[in-house]
Design an enzyme around this catalytic site. Structure first.
Site, PDB file in Angstrom:
ATOM      1  N   ASP A 131       0.865  -1.175   0.000  1.00  0.00           N
ATOM      2  CA  ASP A 131       0.000   0.000   0.000  1.00  0.00           C
ATOM      3  C   ASP A 131       0.909   1.235   0.000  1.00  0.00           C
ATOM      4  O   ASP A 131       2.113   1.137   0.296  1.00  0.00           O
ATOM      5  CB  ASP A 131      -0.874  -0.039   1.265  1.00  0.00           C
ATOM      6  CG  ASP A 131      -1.638   1.246   1.496  1.00  0.00           C
ATOM      7  OD1 ASP A 131      -2.321   1.701   0.563  1.00  0.00           O
ATOM      8  OD2 ASP A 131      -1.538   1.799   2.613  1.00  0.00           O
ATOM      9  N   ILE A 132       0.350   2.387  -0.320  1.00  0.00           N
ATOM     10  CA  ILE A 132       1.163   3.616  -0.341  1.00  0.00           C
ATOM     11  C   ILE A 132       0.976   4.435   0.940  1.00  0.00           C
ATOM     12  O   ILE A 132       1.867   4.532   1.773  1.00  0.00           O
ATOM     13  CB  ILE A 132       0.824   4.480  -1.585  1.00  0.00           C
ATOM     14  CG1 ILE A 132       1.250   3.751  -2.866  1.00  0.00           C
ATOM     15  CG2 ILE A 132       1.540   5.837  -1.482  1.00  0.00           C
ATOM     16  CD1 ILE A 132       0.919   4.508  -4.142  1.00  0.00           C
ATOM     17  N   ASP A 133      -0.194   5.035   1.094  1.00  0.00           N
ATOM     18  CA  ASP A 133      -0.422   5.984   2.191  1.00  0.00           C
ATOM     19  C   ASP A 133      -0.496   5.280   3.537  1.00  0.00           C
ATOM     20  O   ASP A 133      -1.346   4.413   3.761  1.00  0.00           O
ATOM     21  CB  ASP A 133      -1.706   6.772   1.932  1.00  0.00           C
ATOM     22  CG  ASP A 133      -1.648   7.534   0.610  1.00  0.00           C
ATOM     23  OD1 ASP A 133      -0.913   8.521   0.541  1.00  0.00           O
ATOM     24  OD2 ASP A 133      -2.317   7.102  -0.343  1.00  0.00           O
TER      25      ASP A 133
ATOM     26  N   GLY B  17      -5.346   2.577  -3.231  1.00  0.00           N
ATOM     27  CA  GLY B  17      -6.616   3.168  -3.623  1.00  0.00           C
ATOM     28  C   GLY B  17      -6.422   4.342  -4.559  1.00  0.00           C
ATOM     29  O   GLY B  17      -7.378   4.838  -5.156  1.00  0.00           O
TER      30      GLY B  17
ATOM     31  N   LYS C 250      -8.630  -4.515  -3.363  1.00  0.00           N
ATOM     32  CA  LYS C 250      -7.227  -4.733  -3.724  1.00  0.00           C
ATOM     33  C   LYS C 250      -6.946  -6.218  -3.909  1.00  0.00           C
ATOM     34  O   LYS C 250      -6.147  -6.605  -4.767  1.00  0.00           O
ATOM     35  CB  LYS C 250      -6.308  -4.159  -2.635  1.00  0.00           C
ATOM     36  CG  LYS C 250      -6.317  -2.649  -2.527  1.00  0.00           C
ATOM     37  CD  LYS C 250      -5.319  -2.187  -1.476  1.00  0.00           C
ATOM     38  CE  LYS C 250      -5.356  -0.682  -1.301  1.00  0.00           C
ATOM     39  NZ  LYS C 250      -4.359  -0.206  -0.329  1.00  0.00           N
TER      40      LYS C 250
ATOM     41  N   ASN D 118      -9.289   0.047   3.531  1.00  0.00           N
ATOM     42  CA  ASN D 118      -9.361  -0.525   2.183  1.00  0.00           C
ATOM     43  C   ASN D 118      -8.345  -1.651   1.982  1.00  0.00           C
ATOM     44  O   ASN D 118      -8.257  -2.237   0.898  1.00  0.00           O
ATOM     45  CB  ASN D 118      -9.192   0.555   1.108  1.00  0.00           C
ATOM     46  CG  ASN D 118      -7.841   1.248   1.167  1.00  0.00           C
ATOM     47  OD1 ASN D 118      -7.130   1.185   2.173  1.00  0.00           O
ATOM     48  ND2 ASN D 118      -7.478   1.918   0.094  1.00  0.00           N
TER      49      ASN D 118
END
Length: 259
Positions: free
Chosen positions: A10-12, A45, A186, A212
């Site tokens: 994931d990024i954030d 996302g 995802k 998410n």
């Protein structure tokens, strides 16, 4: 020789901290994985145009965008799952009556159905991206919309959840909710990539922190929740690492034996 694995990040809140900065240890860990021959991918996302610089910085060409609705393997689009337009038209009409704006997003751009709104500014600005939605109320009528954003205070999305069964609503900000195709996640995007690469479940890893990421961290065999993650996300993950700021990615990769 280490067996080759595929690792999704994931990024954030995972690769990036609250200030959208990436710790040096995280970047070093990503390149160490690649040097060992592992496949490194992103599962986010975000829209693909919101993290082009990050992909270039980390030399990553495989990614799951829009919570699974737009999937790219080695630079090639292998899966798209757009929102149902007829349902989106009805949702838009209801949201306008409630003065809840919507942003429509495809793989190239994002457009708002109102010219200006504080909720849009407040939430999008937290992503610290250069691109900002401009006004085009008909954008969703001309193309495949892969995700939308509904802007409303916490709890007010329930009125839409009860009526618009073609969609899932996942909150990501106090005034904004992701609108996804029903059952989209995802995890579904990850499955599309894994099908192509042929990895057994024992060699699939995923790191995440937010709501998410629930399906991804529940079902990916080697799931790792960030120390700064939501408590309910930590509860479903197989492992819990340290926070982003505490070199959580590096720590987690060592914990599961990849580094």
């Amino acid at each position: 020789m280490t067996e080759k694995s595929v690792i999704f990040f994931d990024i954030d809140g995972t690769l990036l901290n609250h200030d959208k900065e990436m710790p040096a240890s995280t970047k070093e860990a990503i390149f160490a994985l690649k040097e060992k021959g592992h496949e490194v991918a992103i599962a986010t996302g975000r829209a693909p145009f919101m993290y082009e610089d990050l992909r270039k910085e980390l030399d990553i060409n495989t990614f799951v965008s829009y919570n699974g609705q737009y999937v790219v393997l080695n630079g090639e689009v292998i899966y798209k799952n757009p929102l149902i337009t007829t349902s989106l038209v009805k949702l838009t009409e209801a949201a306008l009556e409630n003065e809840h704006p919507i942003v429509y997003m495809d793989h190239e751009d994002m457009k708002a159905n109102v010219p200006d709104h504080d909720y849009i500014k407040e939430s999008i600005s937290t992503l610290k991206v250069e691109k900002f939605p401009t006004h085009d109320p008909n954008y969703y009528k001309e193309r495949d919309i892969l995700q939308s954003l509904l802007f409303c205070p916490e709890g007010e999305e329930t009125q839409y959840e009860a009526v618009y069964k073609d969609f899932d609503f996942v909150r990501w900000h106090p005034v904004s909710v992701d609108i996804l195709p029903r059952g989209g996640s995802k995890l579904k995007g990850i499955e599309k990539i894994v099908e192509k690469l042929g990895f057994p479940k024992e060699r699939i890893y995923a790191f995440g922190d937010g709501l998410n990421d629930r399906e991804m961290l529940t079902h990916v065999h080697n799931s790792v929740a960030m120390g700064n993650g939501e408590e309910e996300i930590k509860a479903v993950a197989k492992y819990v690492t340290k926070s982003v700021e505490e070199d959580g990615i590096l720590h987690g990769l060592k914990m599961v034996g990849l580094l």
